[in-house]
Design a protein around this motif. Structure first.
Motif, PDB file in Angstrom:
ATOM      1  N   ARG A 109       2.542  -0.889  -6.718  1.00  0.00           N
ATOM      2  CA  ARG A 109       1.723  -2.068  -6.431  1.00  0.00           C
ATOM      3  C   ARG A 109       2.205  -2.759  -5.156  1.00  0.00           C
ATOM      4  NH1 ARG A 109       1.138  -7.689  -8.849  1.00  0.00           N
ATOM      5  NH2 ARG A 109      -0.955  -8.251  -8.214  1.00  0.00           N
ATOM      6  N   TYR A 110       3.505  -2.814  -4.962  1.00  0.00           N
ATOM      7  CA  TYR A 110       4.065  -3.415  -3.749  1.00  0.00           C
ATOM      8  C   TYR A 110       3.570  -2.678  -2.506  1.00  0.00           C
ATOM      9  CZ  TYR A 110       7.483  -4.726  -0.222  1.00  0.00           C
ATOM     10  OH  TYR A 110       8.072  -5.156   0.937  1.00  0.00           O
ATOM     11  N   VAL A 111       3.650  -1.363  -2.541  1.00  0.00           N
ATOM     12  CA  VAL A 111       3.206  -0.557  -1.392  1.00  0.00           C
ATOM     13  C   VAL A 111       1.703  -0.734  -1.170  1.00  0.00           C
ATOM     14  CG1 VAL A 111       2.909   1.807  -0.535  1.00  0.00           C
ATOM     15  CG2 VAL A 111       5.087   1.093  -1.549  1.00  0.00           C
ATOM     16  N   ALA A 112       0.920  -0.707  -2.253  1.00  0.00           N
ATOM     17  CA  ALA A 112      -0.531  -0.884  -2.127  1.00  0.00           C
ATOM     18  C   ALA A 112      -0.858  -2.273  -1.582  1.00  0.00           C
ATOM     19  CB  ALA A 112      -1.215  -0.663  -3.470  1.00  0.00           C
ATOM     20  N   GLY A 113      -0.127  -3.294  -2.037  1.00  0.00           N
ATOM     21  CA  GLY A 113      -0.353  -4.653  -1.538  1.00  0.00           C
ATOM     22  C   GLY A 113      -0.046  -4.760  -0.053  1.00  0.00           C
ATOM     23  N   CYS A 114       1.044  -4.146   0.368  1.00  0.00           N
ATOM     24  CA  CYS A 114       1.393  -4.144   1.793  1.00  0.00           C
ATOM     25  C   CYS A 114       0.345  -3.406   2.612  1.00  0.00           C
ATOM     26  CB  CYS A 114       2.769  -3.529   1.999  1.00  0.00           C
ATOM     27  SG  CYS A 114       4.119  -4.530   1.363  1.00  0.00           S
ATOM     28  N   MET A 115      -0.151  -2.294   2.072  1.00  0.00           N
ATOM     29  CA  MET A 115      -1.200  -1.542   2.771  1.00  0.00           C
ATOM     30  C   MET A 115      -2.475  -2.373   2.875  1.00  0.00           C
ATOM     31  SD  MET A 115       0.075   1.179   3.916  1.00  0.00           S
ATOM     32  CE  MET A 115      -1.454   1.876   4.503  1.00  0.00           C
ATOM     33  N   LEU A 116      -2.811  -3.106   1.810  1.00  0.00           N
ATOM     34  CA  LEU A 116      -3.991  -3.969   1.862  1.00  0.00           C
ATOM     35  C   LEU A 116      -3.842  -4.992   2.984  1.00  0.00           C
ATOM     36  CD1 LEU A 116      -6.675  -5.094   0.835  1.00  0.00           C
ATOM     37  CD2 LEU A 116      -5.354  -6.451  -0.816  1.00  0.00           C
ATOM     38  N   LEU A 117      -2.702  -5.649   3.047  1.00  0.00           N
ATOM     39  CA  LEU A 117      -2.487  -6.641   4.100  1.00  0.00           C
ATOM     40  C   LEU A 117      -2.573  -6.000   5.485  1.00  0.00           C
ATOM     41  CD1 LEU A 117       0.395  -8.719   2.483  1.00  0.00           C
ATOM     42  CD2 LEU A 117      -2.043  -9.271   2.554  1.00  0.00           C
ATOM     43  N   ARG A 118      -2.060  -4.809   5.627  1.00  0.00           N
ATOM     44  CA  ARG A 118      -2.131  -4.087   6.908  1.00  0.00           C
ATOM     45  C   ARG A 118      -3.581  -3.782   7.273  1.00  0.00           C
ATOM     46  NH1 ARG A 118      -1.985   1.482   8.379  1.00  0.00           N
ATOM     47  NH2 ARG A 118      -0.984   1.799  10.394  1.00  0.00           N
ATOM     48  N   HIS A 119      -4.358  -3.281   6.317  1.00  0.00           N
ATOM     49  CA  HIS A 119      -5.765  -2.966   6.595  1.00  0.00           C
ATOM     50  C   HIS A 119      -6.537  -4.228   6.974  1.00  0.00           C
ATOM     51  CE1 HIS A 119      -5.386   1.180   5.551  1.00  0.00           C
ATOM     52  NE2 HIS A 119      -5.226   0.974   4.250  1.00  0.00           N
ATOM     53  N   VAL A 120      -6.276  -5.326   6.281  1.00  0.00           N
ATOM     54  CA  VAL A 120      -6.963  -6.583   6.598  1.00  0.00           C
ATOM     55  C   VAL A 120      -6.593  -7.038   8.009  1.00  0.00           C
ATOM     56  CG1 VAL A 120      -7.136  -9.032   6.002  1.00  0.00           C
ATOM     57  CG2 VAL A 120      -7.226  -7.289   4.200  1.00  0.00           C
TER      58      VAL A 120
END
Length: 99
Positions: free
Chosen positions: A22-33
């Motif tokens: 979840r941490y990695v996915a959350g960081c990826m979400l912030l990066r994509h945004v």
């Protein structure tokens, strides 16, 4: 359960840090945004709806970032998925303040 202090008295649970996927996915979400990658951000949120309100170490969400970067399409997507527009970050600012 040890909690990590963010500097303003907010505490992060160890269990939240231990959920690596979840941490990695959350960081990826912030990066994509941040990069304006709308479709990738939508896919991550569709895969795990909890990410819509994922917070980084400054307690900022994808909605904070999308609003501050002027990513209107992503803002709309996140709000439609249940993002919280009044959620305060580490400094007390909301996505509405960033818009």
């Amino acid at each position: 359960d040890h909690r990590f202090d963010s500097g303003k008295g907010y505490k992060t649970k160890q269990s939240e840090l231990d959920d690596v996927e979840r941490y990695v996915a959350g960081c990826m979400l912030l990066r994509h945004v941040a990069r304006g990658e709308r479709e990738q951000a939508k896919k991550l949120c569709n895969d795990d709806i909890r990410l819509v309100n994922y917070r980084d170490y400054d307690r900022r969400t994808a909605l904070h970032l999308a609003a501050s970067e002027g990513r209107l399409g992503i803002v709309v997507d996140l709000l439609n998925k249940g993002a919280r527009p009044n959620r305060a970050d580490r400094w007390g600012g909301s996505p509405l303040d960033d818009a």
